[in-house]
Design a protein around this motif. Structure first.
Motif, short mmCIF file in Angstrom:
data_model
loop_
_atom_site.label_atom_id
_atom_site.label_comp_id
_atom_site.label_asym_id
_atom_site.label_seq_id
_atom_site.Cartn_x
_atom_site.Cartn_y
_atom_site.Cartn_z
N GLU A 100 0.84 -1.20 0.00
CA GLU A 100 0.00 0.00 0.00
C GLU A 100 0.88 1.26 0.00
N MET A 101 1.95 1.23 0.79
CA MET A 101 2.86 2.37 0.88
C MET A 101 3.66 2.54 -0.41
N MET A 102 3.95 1.43 -1.08
CA MET A 102 4.68 1.50 -2.34
C MET A 102 3.88 2.33 -3.36
N ALA A 107 3.41 7.39 -6.26
CA ALA A 107 2.62 8.58 -6.59
C ALA A 107 3.38 9.85 -6.19
N LEU A 108 4.03 9.82 -5.03
CA LEU A 108 4.81 10.99 -4.58
C LEU A 108 6.00 11.25 -5.51
N GLU A 112 6.83 14.58 -7.89
CA GLU A 112 8.06 15.37 -7.88
C GLU A 112 8.46 15.76 -9.30
N PHE A 113 8.20 14.84 -10.25
CA PHE A 113 8.57 15.11 -11.65
C PHE A 113 7.45 15.85 -12.38
N GLU A 118 -4.40 17.99 -8.32
CA GLU A 118 -5.48 17.03 -8.10
C GLU A 118 -4.94 15.70 -7.56
N LYS A 119 -3.85 15.25 -8.19
CA LYS A 119 -3.25 13.98 -7.77
C LYS A 119 -2.69 14.11 -6.35
#
Length: 176
Positions: A100-102, A107-108, A112-113, A118-119
């Protein structure tokens, strides 16, 4: 495994049972009573040893109060007191939680890129939902622990797991 440092038992010092949610009025009352009892001014004419002893007890009283009056410090303290959490322990989180954390970490990294408001909002919502689930689970475990100390030992592994999952979420929170 490193040798556990024997820390003072603040609950014993305050004459309270070991609980995750001790009576805060009792904690405060004990703190004020001991603050008066161990006030250095009352021992000004005593020997240096006695003055040092009173200073140590006054320091212990302050640390006990800081720990027992703060829910986060108290949680960690009780788990350490019970020998369930060690300071430098490498705890293995459950695979399902890591998966779940992966997803959240990926997503994080994407954000960054390619910043996307919204995301980002959705990721924050996901993290808040996980956090709320952990807090609710922990509150439930704390209540069970405090109500039935005899059977409480069986709850400690679940509390430890919750503690480390919460620490992981705190690190993700820092990145948000």
């Amino acid at each position: 495994m490193s040798e556990a440092i024997q820390q003072p038992n603040y609950f014993e010092f305050y004459g309270l049972p070991i609980q995750f949610n001790p009576d805060q009025n009792a904690v405060k009352a004990k703190f004020y009573a001991l603050s008066k009892q161990f006030h250095p001014d009352f021992y000004a004419n005593e020997s240096e040893e006695k003055q040092q002893e009173v200073l140590d007890l006054s320091t212990l009283n302050n640390k006990a109060y800081q720990t027992l009056s703060n829910p986060n410090k108290r949680l960690k303290y009780v788990l350490e007191l019970k020998g369930i959490v060690a300071t430098d322990e490498g705890y293995q989180l459950p695979q399902s939680f890591l998966m779940e954390m992966m997803d959240i970490n990926e997503a994080l990294m994407d954000l960054e890129f390619e910043p996307d408001a919204e995301k980002l909002t959705q990721v924050k919502r996901d993290v808040e939902a996980i956090e709320k689930g952990l807090k609710d689970e922990l509150e439930n475990l704390k209540i069970q622990f405090d109500q039935d100390p005899e059977k409480s030992e069986a709850l400690l592994p679940s509390m430890k797991d919750n503690f480390y999952r919460q620490k992981y979420i705190d690190r993700i929170r820092e990145r948000l």
